[in-house]
Scaffold this motif. Sequence first.
Motif, PDB file in Angstrom:
ATOM      1  N   ALA A 147      33.281 -10.465  62.686  1.00 42.84           N
ATOM      2  CA  ALA A 147      31.855 -10.154  62.601  1.00 42.84           C
ATOM      3  C   ALA A 147      31.421  -9.506  63.902  1.00 42.84           C
ATOM      4  O   ALA A 147      31.856  -9.901  64.981  1.00 42.84           O
ATOM      5  N   TYR A 148      30.568  -8.511  63.820  1.00 43.89           N
ATOM      6  CA  TYR A 148      30.165  -7.780  65.008  1.00 43.89           C
ATOM      7  C   TYR A 148      28.750  -7.240  64.814  1.00 43.89           C
ATOM      8  O   TYR A 148      28.220  -7.181  63.707  1.00 43.89           O
ATOM      9  N   ALA A 149      28.162  -6.871  65.907  1.00 42.15           N
ATOM     10  CA  ALA A 149      26.879  -6.162  65.897  1.00 42.15           C
ATOM     11  C   ALA A 149      27.039  -4.928  66.774  1.00 42.15           C
ATOM     12  O   ALA A 149      27.876  -4.892  67.674  1.00 42.15           O
ATOM     13  N   MET A 150      26.211  -3.928  66.500  1.00 43.73           N
ATOM     14  CA  MET A 150      26.324  -2.674  67.238  1.00 43.73           C
ATOM     15  C   MET A 150      24.992  -2.338  67.886  1.00 43.73           C
ATOM     16  O   MET A 150      23.935  -2.504  67.293  1.00 43.73           O
ATOM     17  N   MET A 151      25.068  -1.864  69.100  1.00 38.86           N
ATOM     18  CA  MET A 151      23.891  -1.407  69.833  1.00 38.86           C
ATOM     19  C   MET A 151      24.039   0.089  70.090  1.00 38.86           C
ATOM     20  O   MET A 151      25.100   0.555  70.525  1.00 38.86           O
ATOM     21  N   LEU A 152      22.994   0.850  69.792  1.00 41.85           N
ATOM     22  CA  LEU A 152      22.929   2.261  70.172  1.00 41.85           C
ATOM     23  C   LEU A 152      21.771   2.428  71.136  1.00 41.85           C
ATOM     24  O   LEU A 152      20.643   2.033  70.825  1.00 41.85           O
ATOM     25  N   ALA A 153      22.048   2.989  72.298  1.00 42.70           N
ATOM     26  CA  ALA A 153      21.019   3.179  73.326  1.00 42.70           C
ATOM     27  C   ALA A 153      20.918   4.654  73.661  1.00 42.70           C
ATOM     28  O   ALA A 153      21.926   5.322  73.878  1.00 42.70           O
ATOM     29  N   GLN A 154      19.695   5.147  73.691  1.00 40.45           N
ATOM     30  CA  GLN A 154      19.494   6.567  73.975  1.00 40.45           C
ATOM     31  C   GLN A 154      18.273   6.728  74.878  1.00 40.45           C
ATOM     32  O   GLN A 154      17.208   6.189  74.614  1.00 40.45           O
ATOM     33  N   LEU A 155      18.469   7.491  75.968  1.00 37.80           N
ATOM     34  CA  LEU A 155      17.377   7.785  76.893  1.00 37.80           C
ATOM     35  C   LEU A 155      16.712   9.099  76.529  1.00 37.80           C
ATOM     36  O   LEU A 155      17.344   9.985  75.941  1.00 37.80           O
ATOM     37  N   GLU A 156      15.445   9.232  76.914  1.00 42.58           N
ATOM     38  CA  GLU A 156      14.767  10.505  76.703  1.00 42.58           C
ATOM     39  C   GLU A 156      15.420  11.610  77.548  1.00 42.58           C
ATOM     40  O   GLU A 156      15.506  12.755  77.119  1.00 42.58           O
ATOM     41  N   ASP A 157      15.892  11.230  78.726  1.00 42.11           N
ATOM     42  CA  ASP A 157      16.588  12.180  79.598  1.00 42.11           C
ATOM     43  C   ASP A 157      18.086  11.913  79.517  1.00 42.11           C
ATOM     44  O   ASP A 157      18.596  10.975  80.144  1.00 42.11           O
ATOM     45  N   PRO A 158      18.858  12.699  78.741  1.00 42.14           N
ATOM     46  CA  PRO A 158      20.288  12.415  78.564  1.00 42.14           C
ATOM     47  C   PRO A 158      21.092  12.504  79.852  1.00 42.14           C
ATOM     48  O   PRO A 158      22.176  11.930  79.940  1.00 42.14           O
ATOM     49  N   LYS A 159      20.554  13.184  80.872  1.00 44.94           N
ATOM     50  CA  LYS A 159      21.278  13.276  82.136  1.00 44.94           C
ATOM     51  C   LYS A 159      21.353  11.915  82.835  1.00 44.94           C
ATOM     52  O   LYS A 159      22.171  11.727  83.742  1.00 44.94           O
ATOM     53  N   ARG A 160      20.500  10.986  82.410  1.00 46.09           N
ATOM     54  CA  ARG A 160      20.468   9.652  83.035  1.00 46.09           C
ATOM     55  C   ARG A 160      21.390   8.656  82.356  1.00 46.09           C
ATOM     56  O   ARG A 160      21.417   7.480  82.749  1.00 46.09           O
ATOM     57  N   HIS A 161      22.146   9.080  81.337  1.00 50.39           N
ATOM     58  CA  HIS A 161      23.012   8.139  80.625  1.00 50.39           C
ATOM     59  C   HIS A 161      24.091   7.506  81.510  1.00 50.39           C
ATOM     60  O   HIS A 161      24.423   6.327  81.316  1.00 50.39           O
ATOM     61  N   PRO A 162      24.694   8.233  82.470  1.00 49.83           N
ATOM     62  CA  PRO A 162      25.633   7.541  83.376  1.00 49.83           C
ATOM     63  C   PRO A 162      24.971   6.384  84.129  1.00 49.83           C
ATOM     64  O   PRO A 162      25.591   5.340  84.344  1.00 49.83           O
ATOM     65  N   GLU A 163      23.716   6.574  84.505  1.00 52.65           N
ATOM     66  CA  GLU A 163      22.980   5.500  85.179  1.00 52.65           C
ATOM     67  C   GLU A 163      22.763   4.317  84.236  1.00 52.65           C
ATOM     68  O   GLU A 163      22.884   3.151  84.631  1.00 52.65           O
ATOM     69  N   LEU A 164      22.443   4.616  82.964  1.00 49.51           N
ATOM     70  CA  LEU A 164      22.263   3.551  81.968  1.00 49.51           C
ATOM     71  C   LEU A 164      23.574   2.806  81.726  1.00 49.51           C
ATOM     72  O   LEU A 164      23.583   1.583  81.555  1.00 49.51           O
ATOM     73  N   LEU A 165      24.688   3.538  81.719  1.00 54.75           N
ATOM     74  CA  LEU A 165      25.996   2.896  81.525  1.00 54.75           C
ATOM     75  C   LEU A 165      26.273   1.911  82.656  1.00 54.75           C
ATOM     76  O   LEU A 165      26.735   0.779  82.405  1.00 54.75           O
ATOM     77  N   ARG A 166      26.000   2.289  83.881  1.00 58.51           N
ATOM     78  CA  ARG A 166      26.209   1.365  85.007  1.00 58.51           C
ATOM     79  C   ARG A 166      25.301   0.142  84.884  1.00 58.51           C
ATOM     80  O   ARG A 166      25.703  -0.986  85.213  1.00 58.51           O
ATOM     81  N   PHE A 167      24.082   0.375  84.386  1.00 59.18           N
ATOM     82  CA  PHE A 167      23.159  -0.746  84.175  1.00 59.18           C
ATOM     83  C   PHE A 167      23.745  -1.741  83.162  1.00 59.18           C
ATOM     84  O   PHE A 167      23.703  -2.956  83.384  1.00 59.18           O
TER      85      PHE A 167
END
Length: 498
Positions: A157-177
């Motif tokens: 059993a699993y759950a999935m999270m999808l996260a998306q920022l308005e500014d896609p250039k900030r996704h590496p920062e979100l990944l570190r978070f």
Amino acid sequence: MPSIMIADRDPNERTGMSWLVSSCAIPYKQVLSAGTMAEVFQLMESQTPEVICLELDMIGKGQWERLKLLVEQYKPTVLVTTAEATFERAMQGIELHARDLWIKPQTPEYIRRVLTRCCQERISRNQINQEVSGSTGLFREVSYLDLFFPRPMHGNAYAMMLAQLEDPKRHPELLRFFEDYPFRDKPILLPLSDGIVGVFPLDDPESVTHLHQTGKRLLMDWEGGGDSPLFLVMYDSRQREQSLHEAYKDASQALSIRFFKGYRQLWIVDDHVEWTTIDPFLTPSEQRLWVDMLHGSDQEELKQWMYKHFSYKEAPFPDPGILRIRLTSILAQVRRYMKSHGLDHGVLEQEYHRVFETILYSPILYRIVACLLLFIQSLMDLVQKQGDEVRADVIEQAIRYMERRYTDAALRLEDVARHVDRSPAYFSTLFTQKQGTSFRQLLTAMRVKEAQRLLMETTLSIGEIAHRTGFVNANYFSKIFKEKLGTTPRLLRNQKKR
């Protein structure tokens, strides 16, 4: 081995309990200390102690809900202490699912026994979790192949999270978070070009409730430290037997809800999104209505129509792609309006293309609607201004013509209207609106003003002056002159001589 946090306002209490843990060799790997609730929150999120010994009396009213949320999220073993043997304190301990309630003062021997028992229970629980993780280690093999190809999950059993920022250039920062975030159950993180996927194990029925709380905390904590809006989708797969590939498709579709809800939102789904059906194009009657609203410059009616047809607050929602087509159908009517007024060039043409790209690519519906309404309003204002300028130009031409011809006693309104290519009735109304006086009154004022100048600056006879300024005879000239200036031409000239 587990860690323990001792939270008490009295530093002697904290020191004494820390000494008891070390002197009795209770096998806690780390003893943390907190004297305020701010320190409690900080340690719970950064160190995630597995056992918490907490003084109830130090909890403020505004801190209670956050404490319960953190306890629910990280599920530590909670021990509570208090100096008040009241029913209220007992109920607070129950709300925190406390393992034990200590009424101060408590004997060191009793404290030692409880702390030892809690430590042993946490060690046993950790060993069981490790064994389960080892026996079902297939979950840890989740990879990008599972997202893009239909592969079985072997019953996990699993759950999935999808996260998306308005500014896609900030996704590496979100990944570190996410990598540094103190999740109770650490997800498998799979960064993509347009977002981040997280896959969580669902080991027990409470995991789903915990997952919802985790989503809320993620939004809150990211917003507290970042300025790029985040949209989260949490997908619960327990209701459907499907591969990660199928779940990813459903969750990605749910990500489109952002088009209606905006960022800074958590959207929880357990099935694929059902879009409602709408006509992507304007009907003939709607097209006629738009022509009328545009050419009638009815901005308020047009705005209300847009709000009525493009305000979606609750599910079910129409397919965002279909809505974009419908918006381009409206833009086509605006394009015709531009052409009919000769506005399809220069800066306005560039602005039109910018609005078209906004409709195609902007991620948020209300921004598209606002952008389109502002563009239409600017067009209507410009058309209105052009109309005013054209009308003003007509009057200016008429006045210049009158200034050249006012000496002609036969000059009529119809002559001037013909000169500016307008009907006499329309010209008369427009003239009065713009000048605040009638054609006849202005013509008479021009003649009287020139007559006054000739009387003061020349020796021409009154009859000659009347003839030169467009009056039919001297008597009529004298009558009009006195009505306008309060004196006769002769008296005015005599005053000049004196």
